[in-house]
Design a protein around this motif. Structure first.
Motif, mmCIF file in Angstrom:
data_model
loop_
_atom_site.group_PDB
_atom_site.id
_atom_site.type_symbol
_atom_site.label_atom_id
_atom_site.label_comp_id
_atom_site.label_asym_id
_atom_site.label_seq_id
_atom_site.Cartn_x
_atom_site.Cartn_y
_atom_site.Cartn_z
ATOM 1 N N GLU A 26 0.816 -1.223 0.000
ATOM 2 C CA GLU A 26 0.000 0.000 0.000
ATOM 3 C C GLU A 26 0.849 1.272 0.000
ATOM 4 O OE1 GLU A 26 -2.501 -0.160 3.521
ATOM 5 O OE2 GLU A 26 -2.796 -2.302 3.266
ATOM 6 N N CYS A 27 2.171 1.143 0.033
ATOM 7 C CA CYS A 27 3.021 2.331 0.241
ATOM 8 C C CYS A 27 3.973 2.580 -0.922
ATOM 9 C CB CYS A 27 3.853 2.158 1.503
ATOM 10 S SG CYS A 27 2.858 1.737 2.930
ATOM 11 N N ARG A 28 4.303 3.842 -1.106
ATOM 12 C CA ARG A 28 5.201 4.190 -2.201
ATOM 13 C C ARG A 28 6.670 4.270 -1.787
ATOM 14 N NH1 ARG A 28 1.821 9.192 -4.057
ATOM 15 N NH2 ARG A 28 1.772 9.121 -1.790
ATOM 16 N N ASP A 29 6.897 4.618 -0.529
ATOM 17 C CA ASP A 29 8.294 4.761 -0.092
ATOM 18 C C ASP A 29 8.440 4.451 1.402
ATOM 19 O OD1 ASP A 29 7.388 7.005 1.312
ATOM 20 O OD2 ASP A 29 7.741 8.308 -0.414
ATOM 21 N N GLU A 30 9.670 4.553 1.863
ATOM 22 C CA GLU A 30 9.985 4.179 3.241
ATOM 23 C C GLU A 30 9.208 5.038 4.255
ATOM 24 O OE1 GLU A 30 14.098 3.411 3.854
ATOM 25 O OE2 GLU A 30 13.926 3.444 6.035
ATOM 26 N N GLY A 31 9.090 6.346 3.964
ATOM 27 C CA GLY A 31 8.378 7.246 4.874
ATOM 28 C C GLY A 31 6.938 6.811 5.045
ATOM 29 N N GLU A 32 6.310 6.512 3.915
ATOM 30 C CA GLU A 32 4.907 6.092 3.959
ATOM 31 C C GLU A 32 4.743 4.767 4.696
ATOM 32 O OE1 GLU A 32 1.943 5.611 0.557
ATOM 33 O OE2 GLU A 32 3.007 7.444 -0.011
ATOM 34 N N LEU A 33 5.658 3.855 4.445
ATOM 35 C CA LEU A 33 5.584 2.549 5.101
ATOM 36 C C LEU A 33 5.744 2.708 6.613
ATOM 37 C CD1 LEU A 33 5.442 -0.546 5.176
ATOM 38 C CD2 LEU A 33 7.852 -0.636 4.522
ATOM 39 N N LYS A 34 6.706 3.515 7.011
ATOM 40 C CA LYS A 34 6.926 3.680 8.453
ATOM 41 C C LYS A 34 5.755 4.401 9.127
ATOM 42 C CE LYS A 34 11.716 2.683 8.773
ATOM 43 N NZ LYS A 34 13.105 3.133 8.791
ATOM 44 N N ALA A 35 5.143 5.322 8.404
ATOM 45 C CA ALA A 35 3.957 5.994 8.953
ATOM 46 C C ALA A 35 2.832 4.976 9.130
ATOM 47 C CB ALA A 35 3.520 7.122 8.023
ATOM 48 N N LYS A 36 2.651 4.122 8.127
ATOM 49 C CA LYS A 36 1.622 3.067 8.215
ATOM 50 C C LYS A 36 1.887 2.142 9.393
ATOM 51 C CE LYS A 36 -1.751 2.426 5.185
ATOM 52 N NZ LYS A 36 -1.545 3.055 3.884
ATOM 53 N N LEU A 37 3.177 1.839 9.596
ATOM 54 C CA LEU A 37 3.546 0.935 10.695
ATOM 55 C C LEU A 37 3.220 1.546 12.059
ATOM 56 C CD1 LEU A 37 6.865 -0.451 9.178
ATOM 57 C CD2 LEU A 37 5.000 -1.884 10.022
ATOM 58 N N ARG A 38 3.328 2.874 12.119
ATOM 59 C CA ARG A 38 2.981 3.563 13.377
ATOM 60 C C ARG A 38 1.471 3.596 13.588
ATOM 61 N NH1 ARG A 38 7.380 6.872 11.897
ATOM 62 N NH2 ARG A 38 6.022 8.278 10.749
ATOM 63 N N GLU A 39 0.767 3.779 12.475
ATOM 64 C CA GLU A 39 -0.689 3.924 12.503
ATOM 65 C C GLU A 39 -1.428 2.646 12.891
ATOM 66 O OE1 GLU A 39 -2.705 4.661 8.596
ATOM 67 O OE2 GLU A 39 -1.478 6.477 8.797
ATOM 68 N N LYS A 40 -0.957 1.534 12.357
ATOM 69 C CA LYS A 40 -1.668 0.255 12.527
ATOM 70 C C LYS A 40 -1.621 -0.249 13.964
ATOM 71 C CE LYS A 40 -2.708 -0.973 8.259
ATOM 72 N NZ LYS A 40 -3.978 -1.433 7.752
ATOM 73 N N TRP A 281 7.320 -2.727 16.394
ATOM 74 C CA TRP A 281 6.664 -3.538 15.359
ATOM 75 C C TRP A 281 6.325 -4.922 15.903
ATOM 76 C CZ3 TRP A 281 10.504 -2.611 10.659
ATOM 77 C CH2 TRP A 281 10.552 -1.225 10.395
ATOM 78 N N VAL A 282 7.260 -5.514 16.639
ATOM 79 C CA VAL A 282 7.029 -6.851 17.198
ATOM 80 C C VAL A 282 5.788 -6.836 18.100
ATOM 81 C CG1 VAL A 282 7.964 -8.674 18.686
ATOM 82 C CG2 VAL A 282 9.470 -7.497 17.076
ATOM 83 N N ASP A 283 5.644 -5.762 18.876
ATOM 84 C CA ASP A 283 4.500 -5.662 19.791
ATOM 85 C C ASP A 283 3.162 -5.710 19.056
ATOM 86 O OD1 ASP A 283 6.147 -5.502 21.916
ATOM 87 O OD2 ASP A 283 6.045 -3.323 22.151
ATOM 88 N N LYS A 284 3.170 -5.295 17.806
ATOM 89 C CA LYS A 284 1.908 -5.270 17.048
ATOM 90 C C LYS A 284 1.695 -6.522 16.196
ATOM 91 C CE LYS A 284 1.963 -0.259 16.456
ATOM 92 N NZ LYS A 284 1.844 0.823 15.478
ATOM 93 N N LEU A 285 2.687 -7.395 16.201
ATOM 94 C CA LEU A 285 2.609 -8.573 15.331
ATOM 95 C C LEU A 285 1.555 -9.548 15.851
ATOM 96 C CD1 LEU A 285 3.825 -10.188 12.936
ATOM 97 C CD2 LEU A 285 5.534 -11.074 14.543
ATOM 98 N N GLU A 286 0.712 -9.982 14.971
ATOM 99 C CA GLU A 286 -0.367 -10.886 15.388
ATOM 100 C C GLU A 286 0.234 -12.233 15.813
ATOM 101 O OE1 GLU A 286 -3.544 -12.750 12.588
ATOM 102 O OE2 GLU A 286 -2.045 -11.961 11.250
ATOM 103 N N ASN A 287 -0.367 -12.847 16.799
ATOM 104 C CA ASN A 287 0.048 -14.174 17.278
ATOM 105 C C ASN A 287 1.479 -14.250 17.782
ATOM 106 O OD1 ASN A 287 -1.844 -16.136 17.382
ATOM 107 N ND2 ASN A 287 -1.760 -16.607 15.204
ATOM 108 N N VAL A 288 2.011 -13.121 18.219
ATOM 109 C CA VAL A 288 3.436 -13.101 18.551
ATOM 110 C C VAL A 288 3.760 -14.034 19.722
ATOM 111 C CG1 VAL A 288 3.352 -11.039 20.027
ATOM 112 C CG2 VAL A 288 5.450 -11.581 18.795
ATOM 113 N N SER A 289 2.824 -14.182 20.653
ATOM 114 C CA SER A 289 3.159 -15.053 21.791
ATOM 115 C C SER A 289 3.204 -16.519 21.353
ATOM 116 C CB SER A 289 2.220 -14.836 22.970
ATOM 117 O OG SER A 289 0.907 -14.961 22.538
ATOM 118 N N TYR A 290 2.363 -16.890 20.409
ATOM 119 C CA TYR A 290 2.410 -18.271 19.895
ATOM 120 C C TYR A 290 3.715 -18.505 19.112
ATOM 121 C CZ TYR A 290 1.030 -22.657 17.699
ATOM 122 O OH TYR A 290 0.994 -23.968 17.283
#
Ligand code: R7I
Ligand code: MG
Ligand code: MG
Length: 304
Positions: A26-40, A281-290
């Motif tokens: 969904e992203c065009r560049d690193e800035g956009e990707l990192k913003a998305k990562l913060r948002e999610k 990022w790890v904190d937001k990863l789904e199923n991370v404890s499994y």
């Protein structure tokens, strides 16, 4: 660094690479990707990680043995629970064939793509648990091939999984690597001419310090295994000391980003350990404890 941290780094690194790669579409560049990562709030992984989980589960249940039928059944059951993970067309076809007929997984896999077998990147995208678990054994390559055969019978489908498992195994045992030598060594260990040439090319590209876009053009970054594993290895070797930079190399070129992210993340995580993965990022990863639990179980199993 402890082996336990590397097991965790590899499994979580691969899952996170998959999830970040998926988001990068969904992203065009690193800035956009990192913003998305913060948002999610949640980072969702895809079939790559679902199948890596299947491999880890089967290895654990079978106490470290590779049982091809059991791996196939585990893949199938997990697919049935979550068919929406974005699977390639091959594996579900095999699941259906096995259910309908009397043939086993390996035989069904051999019938795909006009009888050549699949050379999709699925056999390598899921190899993280096999690479770390068998890192100290002499036959990590052969073990990986056996897991590949469950769905990917093409010689490239097998070689790509074997080579990536070797990279993961080697990375998980090394404190310092020399990128060009690493690539050349993998070229020697691969069993097809295609991978041999591509991996030598990786060494050349590292030497000439090209940008990632050019490397991706040269090596390929698609759903085919010989066009994704070499670029994933390049992505790691271009920035071996940083998980985040290696992952950005992997996912910020156009192509099969979730999968190249999963592959690069597995090697980089195995080399640097879990503490090197961005915590936010790890904190937001789904199923991370499994995923953590699986990596701990695999680690304990290897000590037995
Ligand atoms: O390899 P596979 O599990 O797919 C993995 C990909 C990853 O990107 C995942 O994230 C997911 O999105 O899918 O599934 P396969 O269907 O075995 O292979 C993937 C694709 O590679 C196929 O759908 C074909 O388009 C292509 N492919 C081939 N094309 C021509 N000739 C695989 N093998 C061949 C072949 O022999
Ligand atoms: Mg996927
Ligand atoms: Mg993919």
């Amino acid at each position: 660094m402890s082996s336990k941290s590397r097991f965790k780094g590899c499994l979580l690194g691969s899952a996170l690479g998959d999830a970040v790669g998926e988001l990068s579409f969904e992203c065009r560049d690193e800035g956009e990707l990192k913003a998305k990562l913060r948002e999610k709030d949640r980072l969702r992984y895809t079939d790559d990680t679902a199948m890596a989980i299947g491999l880890a589960e089967s290895l654990i249940e079978k106490k470290g043995e590779i049982d091809q039928e059991h791996i196939g059944e585990t893949f199938k059951e997990n697919y049935k629970e979550e068919p929406w993970r974005g699977y390639g067309q091959g594996p579900p076809k095999i699941f259906k064939m096995v259910e309908k007929g009397k043939r086993n997984y390996v035989e069904c896999a051999e019938t795909l793509f006009g009888g050549e077998g699949s050379k999709g990147n699925g056999s390598a995208m899921r190899i993280a648990p096999v690479g770390v678990f068998f890192s100290i054994s002499e036959n990590v390559y052969e073990k990986a091939i056996k897991t590949a055969e469950v769905t990917h019978a093409h010689p490239l489908g097998k070689d790509g999984a074997g080579v990536l498992a070797l990279c993961i195994g080697r990375a998980s045992l090394s404190d310092k690597i020399s990128p060009e030598d690493f690539a050349l060594d993998m070229a020697e260990r691969s069993e097809t001419e295609v991978f041999g040439k591509k991996l030598k090319k990786v060494a050349e590209l590292l030497k000439s310090e090209v940008e990632r876009e050019e490397a991706a053009q040269e090596l390929g970054s698609s759903v085919l295994i010989e066009k994704s594993v070499p670029y994933a290895i390049f992505s790691f070797l271009k920035d071996p000391k940083s998980y985040e930079k290696a992952l950005m190399n992997a996912v910020l070129v156009s192509g099969d980003s979730d999968t190249i992210g999963a592959m690069t993340g597995a090697v980089s995580g195995a080399y640097l350990g879990d503490k090197a993965l961005p915590e936010a990022w790890v904190d937001k990863l789904e199923n991370v404890s499994y995923l953590k639990k699986l990596s701990e179980r695999l680690f304990e199993l290897r000590k037995e």
